[in-house]
Design a protein around this motif. Structure first.
Motif, mmCIF file in Angstrom:
data_model
loop_
_atom_site.group_PDB
_atom_site.id
_atom_site.type_symbol
_atom_site.label_atom_id
_atom_site.label_comp_id
_atom_site.label_asym_id
_atom_site.label_seq_id
_atom_site.Cartn_x
_atom_site.Cartn_y
_atom_site.Cartn_z
ATOM 1 N N SER A 168 55.358 -6.014 74.512
ATOM 2 C CA SER A 168 54.125 -5.120 73.895
ATOM 3 C C SER A 168 52.991 -6.138 73.920
ATOM 4 O O SER A 168 52.938 -7.459 73.820
ATOM 5 C CB SER A 168 54.463 -4.849 72.638
ATOM 6 O OG SER A 168 54.687 -5.945 71.689
ATOM 7 N N ASP A 207 50.951 0.418 70.393
ATOM 8 C CA ASP A 207 52.369 0.282 69.806
ATOM 9 C C ASP A 207 52.433 -1.307 69.967
ATOM 10 O O ASP A 207 53.381 -1.511 70.519
ATOM 11 C CB ASP A 207 53.490 1.039 70.244
ATOM 12 C CG ASP A 207 54.617 1.251 69.483
ATOM 13 O OD1 ASP A 207 54.526 0.833 68.119
ATOM 14 O OD2 ASP A 207 55.666 1.811 69.645
ATOM 15 N N THR A 263 55.772 -3.376 68.639
ATOM 16 C CA THR A 263 57.329 -2.860 68.848
ATOM 17 C C THR A 263 57.715 -3.734 70.175
ATOM 18 O O THR A 263 57.256 -3.331 71.295
ATOM 19 C CB THR A 263 57.334 -1.501 69.196
ATOM 20 O OG1 THR A 263 56.959 -0.500 68.176
ATOM 21 C CG2 THR A 263 58.863 -0.967 69.796
#
Length: 490
Positions: free
Chosen positions: A44, A212, A215
């Protein structure tokens, strides 16, 4: 008879030369490639940037800590000298041996191979796929034949290393000008890429990447014997996340290494007590800013999946193509060629000074301790060239990278620990510069460094044992050399 000029290093390097050596030695090919593997390990945007920031902070912390040691011992050999003064000759030799066997020579080889790989974009005949000779050596775990081969890229990389070695045998001034010109060019090119990347900012890509951001995931091949089968992506947390961060940092640590090369040439720096420490701080600060900015550009123009699975991990090529179109491939290839050429010049220039100092202590080949008429250790330069050339024949950038990072951090931790030892043993010694943030920042680096090494041992042992074995092989070699030196003196 040896003249005064032949017998001593010439102090002809200024602060700006030191800064450019730090920057030029650090920025090679890693920043253009390793973000793909980092992304596969952590998955990520937030963790990708955090890995680079954490590596940058560790590097800067180590650099400002080394400033104190460089002020105390402003002589050729740098880290080897610091370890000898803090611990003993055995620990110093194990560093010097590892430096000669894999750390410096492996880095030179890896950067040389990277130069050739990107040169192949402009001259396809130089490709690593152009095998000039090969011989089958067995079968791998997937029942595919394995070969020992020599490619055009390997021959090219060895040729570049030999050319730069020859140039550096002609004196430090020539090497200095090559370093300064190529480092300045690569800095301008990188700043140009970063600015262009932010100008061509793609809001939809940026927002998707950061949607995101924390994550963490790990991408693994579905079938190790069939790369075309694709990757499986699994969330990671807890100890698995720590292992992923450590594995990811193998690439960022490699890309941020060689900042300490300026300490090896302290004997050729003007006012080394001041300029070595400043060069370390300014150089690592500049590179950290560039590395984080470059990764922000990747995130601004490429989706996470394209970063993780860029063709042959060439993230910068994918980003440049997105920014500049079809001409982006050629532009980034030229930029990396300039970057790696200048990087290897700095590595070659600085590395031989360690072997020179070891030879002066009777712990290396005697000829390595002699300077030629240009005031440089020519024999040591060619010995380094030979080992780097042999490592080039491995042809695998990743294998060399994996072997280096673990060993490098072990010796950084030991060297910074030497600050605490010397403060206690020599409290009244002259210290023109005192480590900023002592004892907190040096202690923090030691904790982070030990954690990094421990996590690699636990989660990625294949990254650690080859390097450890190389270090341990140095122990019997040390006692053989010590015995020979004792017999020679008696």
């Amino acid at each position: 008879m040896e003249t005064e000029e032949q017998g001593h290093f010439q102090r002809s390097l200024r602060l700006v030369d030191g800064v450019l050596l730090v920057v030029g030695s650090m920025i090679g090919s890693g920043i253009f490639i390793v973000s793909a593997d980092i992304t596969r390990n952590v998955g990520s945007a937030g963790w990708l940037i955090l890995v680079w920031v954490l590596t940058g902070l560790m590097t800067m912390t180590a650099a400002i800590s080394y400033g104190e040691l460089s002020g105390m011992y402003p002589k050729a050999g740098g880290q080897y000298v610091y370890l000898k003064e803090s611990y003993n000759k055995l620990i110093a030799f194990l560093y010097g041996w590892s430096f000669f066997a894999v750390i410096q020579t492996g880095t030179i080889a890896a950067v040389g191979v990277a130069f050739s790989k990107f040169a192949a974009y402009l001259i396809p005949a130089l490709s690593e796929d152009n095998k000039l000779w090969k011989m089958q050596t067995g079968m791998d775990s997937c029942n595919n034949p394995t070969y020992f081969s020599i490619s055009a890229a390997q021959v090219m990389s060895i040729g570049i290393i030999a050319l730069l070695t020859f140039s550096n045998t002609k004196g430090v001034k020539g090497g200095k000008w090559i370093q300064n010109i190529f480092t300045s060019t690569k800095l301008l090119s990188l700043f140009g890429l970063i600015i262009a990347g932010f100008v061509m900012f793609k809001p939809e890509v940026w927002h998707a990447n950061w949607l995101d951001a924390w994550t963490a995931t790990k991408a693994s091949l579905i079938d190790n014997c069939n790369p075309d089968a694709g990757f499986s992506v699994t969330p990671i947390a807890g100890t698995a996340l720590l292992g992923g961060i450590a594995a990811a940092m193998v690439g960022s640590v490699f890309s941020s290494d060689a900042w300490n090369n300026v300490t090896f040439i302290a004997g050729e720096m003007k006012n080394p007590q001041r300029n070595i420490g400043l060069s370390l701080f300014l150089g690592t600060l500049i590179v950290t800013i560039i590395y984080v900015s470059a990764n922000l550009v990747y995130l601004a123009v490429l989706p996470m999946d394209e970063i993780a699975h860029a063709a042959k991990d060439r993230v910068a090529v994918a980003a440049a193509t997105s920014i500049f179109g079809a001409m982006g491939t050629a532009l980034i290839a030229i930029m990396i060629m300039v970057s790696t050429f200048g990087c290897n010049n700095g590595l070659i220039l600085a590395g031989s000074r360690v072997y020179y100092t070891m030879a002066q202590d009777g712990l290396f080949f005697k000829n390595a301790g002699k300077l030629n008429k240009h005031g440089v250790p020519e024999w040591a330069l060619w010995a380094q060239c030979l080992v780097a050339a042999i490592l080039c024949l491995s042809g695998k950038y990743g294998d060399l990278l994996d072997m280096i990072s673990f060993v490098v951090v072990i010796f950084y931790v030991l060297t910074i620990g030497g600050i605490f030892i010397l403060r206690k043993r020599l409290p009244n010694a002259d210290r023109p510069y005192r480590a900023f943030g002592y004892p907190l920042l040096p202690a923090l680096y030691i904790i982070l460094g030990i954690s990094f090494c421990a996590l690699l041992i636990w989660f990625k042992p294949q990254f650690t044992w080859p390097g450890l074995i190389i270090v341990l092989i140095g122990i019997p070699i040390y006692f053989v050399l010590k015995a020979k030196d004792k017999n020679r003196v008696s």
